[in-house]
Design an enzyme around this catalytic site. Structure first.
Site, PDB file in Angstrom:
ATOM      1  N   TYR A 154       3.870  -0.304   4.252  1.00 52.94           N
ATOM      2  CA  TYR A 154       5.313  -0.235   4.465  1.00 52.94           C
ATOM      3  C   TYR A 154       5.952   1.096   4.123  1.00 52.94           C
ATOM      4  CZ  TYR A 154       5.345  -5.219   5.311  1.00 52.94           C
ATOM      5  OH  TYR A 154       5.126  -6.456   5.850  1.00 52.94           O
ATOM      6  N   LEU A 155       5.283   1.881   3.288  1.00 54.20           N
ATOM      7  CA  LEU A 155       5.927   3.105   2.820  1.00 54.20           C
ATOM      8  C   LEU A 155       5.448   4.307   3.613  1.00 54.20           C
ATOM      9  CD1 LEU A 155       5.680   2.308  -0.974  1.00 54.20           C
ATOM     10  CD2 LEU A 155       7.629   1.986   0.570  1.00 54.20           C
TER      11      LEU A 155
END
Length: 583
Positions: A541-542
């Site tokens: 997600y990052l």
DNA sequence: TATATAACTTAGGATAGCTTAA
DNA sequence: TTAAGCTATCCTAAGTTATATA
């Protein structure tokens, strides 16, 4: 058309980058012109690696039924061994698991076995279980040489099966092994837990590769189910699994160009959302007042997805999987409305099982319009009814993609995760901190994201012990520090009379202080991390460019935040990101 | 339009194997 | 040197999304 154009521009950019990354000159690597949806032009590989065949039990290991030795047929014995191996696991105590297992096991038995073995409770797998335990023990106690030999043998398999040739590149394959047979272990209260996951034969396997490549050779005496040449997909091998009837794939490793480019694209779409999110939020807040029920439901769902980073929530077939939900599939029983709670107005209390049966529990103050709508949605409904009865993920995503090309529900998770990391890093880190403190801040920023995304883990079994150990270390260090300090004081006193202080002692005190701080920071970090898994958000997600830029700005070596695998996966970001990158 | 399926990403637990302290 | 503890890697289940089919 715009999306396609955008994609093509990106692909060109990526190619430019990847040329450098692969350390190849542009001439060496003739630029590939991919038609839309074409994933490769040339693909060659060795096919999957099959697990070893079943080794029958030695004669001195017995299975007993009702106290009497029973020599099982090979097929029945193999399945019995699967169960015996799991005997230490909680699974084997669950009724559903045992029933499913027993039913499937009996299917593998001969007529005689089936008429004899009618009750699982009368089965004694003790000797098989003991044999298995002895085997794992023996493996642990292998000599250095034996371990080395095993490692080399494994490496040979990786060398042979673990790579493929995709266009101009030798690429690593992610999972080149066919999944071995065993008993299905679902998550949570899975209705199919304990069922027999069957052994996959070459006859079950579809090979995907180039026509003009060397076609993988099936094991002797076998043939493939099919050999196809479909370059619109990225998988090399697929088969159908017998529990859910779904497909399994062998695909490339995350460090491959194909996967890396896709990952990069994902973050680019999320960045695009950043520039559009104000408008989109304004829109769904307007939609809360719509005359259309569908539109209001869609607006509330979007509000949840955006604010709480909920998953889309597809419908699931009942009885096939554990009962879990996401946003669109929330039921009345999963939320409780509170006009007043803990000093807040309009609080929604969420309590449901999400993906992997991880519980989502949260009390969230929401705006009045959302609250009012929710009350309306709940009217005349039973606990088991759907909260958003007019909505599904298809409707939602159709709407989202009309707002922005490439926008789907999960983009909000990516966007909110990445933007949260960036904000938190800005807020928490000071340039003047030492590396340990900076890393604590990084982990805290990461943790904020993990909490947002509800990435939980079971507390490690050794957690309490390990915390106690760390505390003991801290205490010891404190004592040492006190001692060093008094010594220094003493030395200073003497220095006054003699005239020279002791730099050695001063250094010792300083070193001690630093080490103590480092330990304390470590303890804080670990305590805060007890039930939270950072890895999932970091990996999925990052936007890695946020982390790379942070490392550059803060002068923290990238190795401190990414291990080897992660550095390989994010090589593109490590390579292309400047310190001024902004998500 | 609803439903099924294929392909791909995301997920936590298990385990291998490395590191560190005794 | 060894065992305990921890981290990285492996494993594969469980999601999402786009597309095909009824």
């Amino acid at each position: 058309r715009l999306a396609v154009k955008l994609h093509k521009t990106r692909a060109a950019l990526w190619n430019e980058y990847f040329n450098n990354y692969a350390n190849m000159s542009a001439e060496m690597w003739e630029e590939e012109k991919y038609e839309d949806g074409m994933k490769w032009k040339f693909l060659e590989h060795k096919g999957p690696y099959f697990p070893p065949e079943y080794q029958p039990l030695p004669d001195n290991v017995h299975f007993y039924y009702n106290g009497k030795t029973v020599k099982l047929s090979l097929a029945a014995e193999e399945v019995a061994v699967f169960f015996a191996q799991m005997l230490d696991h909680e699974y084997t105590t669950k009724v559903v698991f045992r029933e499913n297992f027993f039913k499937d096991w009996r299917k593998e038995m001969t007529h005689e076995e089936r008429s004899l073995i009618q009750d699982l409770d009368k089965c004694d797998f003790g000797e098989i279980h003991a044999m298995h335990k002895a085997k794992t023990e023996a493996r642990k106690n292998m000599s250095k040489e034996e371990k080395q030999a095993l490692k080399e043998a494994n490496q040979k398999i990786v060398d042979e099966y673990g790579y493929c040739l995709l266009d101009h590149h030798k690429e690593r394959i992610g999972n080149f092994k066919i999944e071995p047979p065993g008993l299905f272990r679902g998550r949570g209260e899975h209705p199919k837990q304990g069922m027999l996951k069957k052994r996959i034969q070459p006859e079950d396997v579809i090979i995907n590769c180039s026509k003009d490549s060397r076609i993988p050779v099936p094991p002797a005496g076998h043939h493939w189910k099919e050999v196809r040449h479909d370059n619109s997909v990225t998988w090399l091998v697929s088969w159908t699994e017998n529990i859910q009837g779904s497909n399994k794939y062998i695909m490339l490793n995350a460090n491959s160009k194909l996967k890396g480019e896709k990952d990069w694209e994902k973050y680019e779409v999320a960045r695009k959302l950043k520039s559009r999110v104000d408008d989109i939020r304004y829109q769904y807040l307007q939609d809360l007042k719509s005359k259309q029920m569908v539109t209001r439901q869609r607006a509330v769902a979007l509000y949840f997805i955006d604010k709480l980073a909920l998953r889309a929530g597809n419908e699931k077939e009942e009885g096939e999987t554990a009962d879990t939900v996401g946003c669109c599939s929330l039921r009345v029983e999963h939320i409780t409305l509170h006009e007043q709670l803990d000093g807040n107005e309009c609080v929604v209390e969420f309590d449901f099982l999400g993906k992997d049966c991880i519980r989502y529990y949260n009390k969230v103050p929401v705006i009045k319009k959302v609250f009012k709508n929710l009350k309306l949605f709940l009217e005349n409904k039973q606990p088991g009814d759907e909260l958003f009865d007019r909505l599904n993920t298809n409707v939602l995503n159709k709407h989202l993609s009309s707002l922005m090309p490439g926008l789907t529900a999960k983009v909000f998770r990516t966007y909110n995760a990445s933007i949260t990391l960036q904000q938190q890093l800005k807020e928490l880190t000071n340039k003047s901190d030492n590396v340990a403190e900076k890393l604590l801040s990084y982990n805290r920023a990461n943790r904020a994201v993990a909490i947002l995304c509800n990435h939980q883990r079971a507390p490690p079994k050794t957690f309490e012990q390990s915390m106690a150990n760390l505390q003991a270390k801290i205490d010891a260090r404190k004592e040492q520090l006190a001692l060093a300090k008094t010594e220094l004081k003493q030395a200073k006193k003497e220095a006054k009379t003699k005239g020279n202080s002791d730099p050695k002692l001063q250094a010792a005190v300083k070193r001690c202080e630093e080490q103590l701080l480092k330990l304390e920071v470590q303890a804080t970090d670990r305590e805060e991390n007890k039930q939270i898994a950072l890895g999932t958000s970091k990996l999925n997600y990052l936007d890695p460019r946020i982390s790379v830029a942070w490392c550059k700005n803060m002068e923290v070596p990238i190795e401190k935040i990414y291990n080897k695998t992660q550095r390989e996966k994010f090589a593109w970001a490590i390579d292309m990101t400047e310190a001024d990158f902004e998500f």
